[in-house]
Design an enzyme around this catalytic site. Structure first.
Site, short mmCIF file in Angstrom:
data_model
loop_
_atom_site.label_atom_id
_atom_site.label_comp_id
_atom_site.label_asym_id
_atom_site.label_seq_id
_atom_site.Cartn_x
_atom_site.Cartn_y
_atom_site.Cartn_z
N THR A 134 0.80 -1.22 0.09
CA THR A 134 -0.03 -0.03 -0.21
C THR A 134 0.86 1.13 -0.04
O THR A 134 1.93 1.30 0.47
CB THR A 134 -0.86 -0.03 1.25
OG1 THR A 134 -1.46 1.31 1.33
CG2 THR A 134 0.06 -0.18 2.53
N ASP A 135 0.27 2.21 -0.42
CA ASP A 135 0.84 3.84 -0.59
C ASP A 135 0.99 4.14 1.01
O ASP A 135 1.71 5.14 1.20
CB ASP A 135 -0.01 4.80 -1.42
CG ASP A 135 -1.11 5.05 -1.05
OD1 ASP A 135 -1.83 4.26 -0.15
OD2 ASP A 135 -1.87 5.92 -1.48
N GLU A 136 0.20 3.63 1.98
CA GLU A 136 0.10 3.94 3.20
C GLU A 136 1.62 3.95 3.94
O GLU A 136 1.75 4.34 5.07
CB GLU A 136 -0.86 3.47 4.29
CG GLU A 136 -2.38 3.89 3.51
CD GLU A 136 -3.24 3.63 4.37
OE1 GLU A 136 -3.29 3.56 5.60
OE2 GLU A 136 -4.65 3.51 3.82
N TYR A 160 -2.13 -0.45 10.93
CA TYR A 160 -2.10 -1.30 9.67
C TYR A 160 -0.91 -0.83 8.96
O TYR A 160 -0.21 -1.73 8.14
CB TYR A 160 -3.61 -0.90 9.15
CG TYR A 160 -3.50 -1.15 7.56
CD1 TYR A 160 -3.58 -2.49 6.96
CD2 TYR A 160 -3.29 -0.19 6.45
CE1 TYR A 160 -3.55 -2.73 5.51
CE2 TYR A 160 -3.23 -0.33 5.16
CZ TYR A 160 -3.20 -1.61 4.71
OH TYR A 160 -3.26 -1.95 3.27
N LYS A 164 2.12 -3.52 7.40
CA LYS A 164 2.30 -3.63 5.89
C LYS A 164 3.77 -3.21 5.66
O LYS A 164 4.45 -3.74 4.96
CB LYS A 164 1.46 -2.96 5.01
CG LYS A 164 0.07 -3.10 5.01
CD LYS A 164 -0.28 -4.38 4.26
CE LYS A 164 -0.11 -4.66 2.98
NZ LYS A 164 -0.46 -5.86 2.24
#
Ligand code: NAD
Ligand code: DAU
Length: 367
Positions: A134-136, A160, A164
């Site tokens: 993810t970009d997060e 989260y 990741k």
């Protein structure tokens, strides 16, 4: 040459879309769809894939390394496409432990299985482990900051995104240390069919149809880059097929929107559909558009998400220049297709919401 893919998280939102995409695009490839069927995994969603005799579903936990090794050997799996995860930021804030277990330990269990079977036992150097991230992991951006690129430092802000990020590092380490062929893609916010209705877009669609509040966290000015799920599947295809081993690729939609603007566009779209189709007023009598009101009357500002990232934006130039990736769907058309899907698949979201799809599974496949 035909391939067999092991797709983890196959019964989740992106996993289902990916299985349908791949089976449609590659006429002789096989998919083993693997999923624990958590609250977010829905076997009902795999109906289309299961019609295909090149698809097989296996229920299981990615933490079960022995089962994964058996599948890799017995099913002669060529590549793994790893989607399985706990994916909802709000849940990670209230209950982080499962995120560490699934996203970090689960990914590590898959890596160990791949190393054992593909490097120790087979050692033929023709397998790839593709990790969907993810970009997060890059943290948050200020309004004028350049978009995230693959060299942006990792600064995950939620349990989260931290889980990741840790899994991304383990994937990288297995390449660097053991020579496992890996690729990673970091993508932005997906939307489209089969999206679980805890996430912003499907939650708002269903709440409008049921005449319930549309909760906007904080001031609603947080920005996300929205990516139609089929564009994401195509991006993964390009990385899996042509990406360089050990590399990461950002996949985005070139489509930044503030949450409140997105919800306003969605409200207008629903109102238009109701005005053009009076039958919808009968099907959804609690919707504002069935009662001479507009959907935006449901917008309700609520407390902000703790640690809420302000802005994500994704620079796709590496995937574009190396792999020819670019998003194809416009936001207007993608959102309209998504809304139509939810209008046409009321049974899907009603059963997902009341959990009765588990009864459906037992009916179809035995408990
Ligand atoms: P989702 O929550 O809809 O689906 C996740 C799936 O994983 C579910 O079917 C669940 O049952 C399964 N799963 C969970 N734990 C498992 C386990 N221990 N063993 C086997 N299966 C398990 O998630 P999604 O939105 O489809 O996201 C898929 C992947 O893409 C995730 O890794 C997520 O981090 C990543 N991602 C998602 C988005 C997005 O916008 N949805 C954006 C960027 C990255
Ligand atoms: O950026 C990629 C990420 O996108 C993925 O890695 C995650 O798995 C995926 O869930 C998604 O995370 P977000 O937190 O961005 O998605 P969500 O749909 O939960 O929220 C989108 C934005 O809308 C976010 O700024 C929070 C806000 N929001 C969300 C909900 C559910 C609201 O304002 N109200 C809500 O009710």
């Amino acid at each position: 040459m035909s391939k067999t893919l092991l797709v983890t998280g196959a019964a989740g939102f992106i996993g289902v879309n990916f299985c349908n995409y791949w089976l449609g695009r590659y006429a002789t490839d096989r998919i083993i769809g693997f999923d624990i069927l958590s609250y977010a995994g829905n076997r009902h969603s795999l109906e289309q894939a299961e019609l295909n005799d090149r698809f097989e579903f296996v229920a299981g936990d990615i933490l079960d390394q022995t089962l994964i090794e058996t599948l890799l050997r017995d099913q002669k799996v060529d590549d793994i496409v790893h989607f399985a995860a706990e994916s909802h930021v709000d849940r990670s804030i209230t209950a982080p432990d499962l995120f560490l277990e699934t996203n970090i330990m689960g990914t590590h269990s898959l890596l160990k299985a791949a190393r054992q079977v593909w490097l120790t036992e087979q050692a033929d150097g023709r397998h790839r482990f593709h990790h969907v991230s993810t970009d997060e992991v890059y943290g948050t951006l200020a309004p004028q900051d350049p978009a995230f690129c693959e060299t942006t430092a990792y600064q995950p802000n939620s349990p989260y995104s931290a889980s990741k990020a840790a899994s991304d590092h383990m994937v990288r380490a297995y390449h660097h240390t053991y020579g496992l062929d890996v690729t990673t893609s970091n993508c932005s916010n997906n939307y489209g069919p089969f999206h679980f209705p805890e996430k912003l877009i499907p939650l708002c669609i269903i709440n409008i149809l049921n005449g319930k509040a549309l909760p906007i966290y904080g001031d609603g000015q947080q920005i996300r880059d929205w990516l139609y799920v089929e564009d994401h599947c195509r991006g993964i295809d390009l990385v899996l097929t042509n990406g360089r081993a050990g590399e990461t690729y950002n996949i985005g939609g070139n489509n930044e929107k503030a949450n409140i603007d997105l919800v306003n566009v969605l409200c207008k779209l629903v109102d238009e559909k109701f005005n053009n189709n009076p039958e919808l007023k009968q099907r959804f009598p609690d919707a504002p558009a069935a009662n001479q009101k507009t959907s935006d009357s449901l917008i309700t500002y609520v407390s902000d998400r703790p640690g809420h990232d302000r802005r994500y934006a994704v620079d796709v130039s590496k995937a574009h220049s190396e792999l020819g990736y670019e998003p194809k769907e416009t936001f207007e058309k993608g959102l309209s297709k998504t809304l139509n899907w939810y209008l046409d698949n009321e049974n899907w979201w009603r059963t997902v919401l009341d959990g009765s799809y588990r009864e459906w599974i037992d009916e179809q496949y035995g408990s």
